[in-house]
Design a protein around this motif. Sequence first.
Motif, PDB file in Angstrom:
ATOM      1  N   LEU A 195      14.082  24.750  42.454  1.00 51.60           N
ATOM      2  CA  LEU A 195      14.905  25.957  42.313  1.00 51.60           C
ATOM      3  C   LEU A 195      15.544  26.341  43.640  1.00 51.60           C
ATOM      4  O   LEU A 195      16.744  26.638  43.703  1.00 51.60           O
ATOM      5  N   VAL A 196      14.756  26.340  44.694  1.00 49.33           N
ATOM      6  CA  VAL A 196      15.288  26.734  46.005  1.00 49.33           C
ATOM      7  C   VAL A 196      16.368  25.749  46.460  1.00 49.33           C
ATOM      8  O   VAL A 196      17.428  26.156  46.944  1.00 49.33           O
ATOM      9  N   VAL A 197      16.101  24.462  46.278  1.00 49.93           N
ATOM     10  CA  VAL A 197      17.101  23.458  46.668  1.00 49.93           C
ATOM     11  C   VAL A 197      18.400  23.673  45.882  1.00 49.93           C
ATOM     12  O   VAL A 197      19.501  23.657  46.449  1.00 49.93           O
ATOM     13  N   ALA A 198      18.275  23.895  44.586  1.00 55.61           N
ATOM     14  CA  ALA A 198      19.471  24.090  43.749  1.00 55.61           C
ATOM     15  C   ALA A 198      20.212  25.363  44.142  1.00 55.61           C
ATOM     16  O   ALA A 198      21.452  25.383  44.182  1.00 55.61           O
ATOM     17  N   ILE A 199      19.474  26.417  44.439  1.00 55.13           N
ATOM     18  CA  ILE A 199      20.108  27.681  44.844  1.00 55.13           C
ATOM     19  C   ILE A 199      20.815  27.508  46.193  1.00 55.13           C
ATOM     20  O   ILE A 199      21.951  27.955  46.370  1.00 55.13           O
ATOM     21  N   GLU A 200      20.165  26.866  47.127  1.00 51.70           N
ATOM     22  CA  GLU A 200      20.792  26.671  48.440  1.00 51.70           C
ATOM     23  C   GLU A 200      22.063  25.826  48.313  1.00 51.70           C
ATOM     24  O   GLU A 200      23.069  26.084  48.967  1.00 51.70           O
TER      25      GLU A 200
END
Lengths: 149, 80
Positions: B45-50
């Motif tokens: 999730l964090v990778v996709a959001i960034e």
Amino acid sequence: MEKRGGNVRSHSTQTSIKKVKKGDIFRQQFRVSGEVYAGFIQLFKDKNPLHTDDDFAKARGFQGRVMHGNILNGFISYFIGECLPLKNVIIQTIKIQFVKPVYLDETLDFRAEVTDFFESVHTYEFSFYFSNAAGTKVARGNIQIGLLS
Amino acid sequence: MEQQDILLAVNEIFKEVLDNDQIVLSADTTADDIEEWDSLNHIQLVVAIEKHFKQRFTSTEIQQWKNVGEMCAAIQRRLQ
């Protein structure tokens, strides 16, 4: 900057981050030997004639038995687990396209480049490809790995 | 970008990454509210959001997020 896989051990995330950086390139050679091929079949039982019958494969336009694509995933596992200069890693994602057939006893050049690093979650992304002796890319894709704390 | 717009975009990312079209986020949503939101999926999730917002956060920053609202507020601050 190009690097060959090393065997330095580290259990510190911060130390690991310094060892691998965006833009780093790693290279490794892999041979699809009879031992690898037979081992794969023994373990996973995929005896589809495309992989085991030269005549079947040739009748469908190939030069001979086509090696299982997922043998290459095994090579990637070896690269991540054994060739990077850090050991506290876990594979999170592998995306791979098999674009050309690989045959028995071929030697493949593997090239992986660190394309991104997400400090927030200690995660690296690599793009990679395998090429054969003729320089033709036979597979390509992306790998995401995380650093274990 | 308004925080509500950020929330909508983050909601779509959650649906995609967690493979669940039923997810409806609010500012108060936490990992306890979504079954698929475990530690491994949190990384995705964090990778996709960034990637989506073209912003990078630090591990210290994301550890301070207590719910989706704080996540969206942090994104909004970066985008300003």
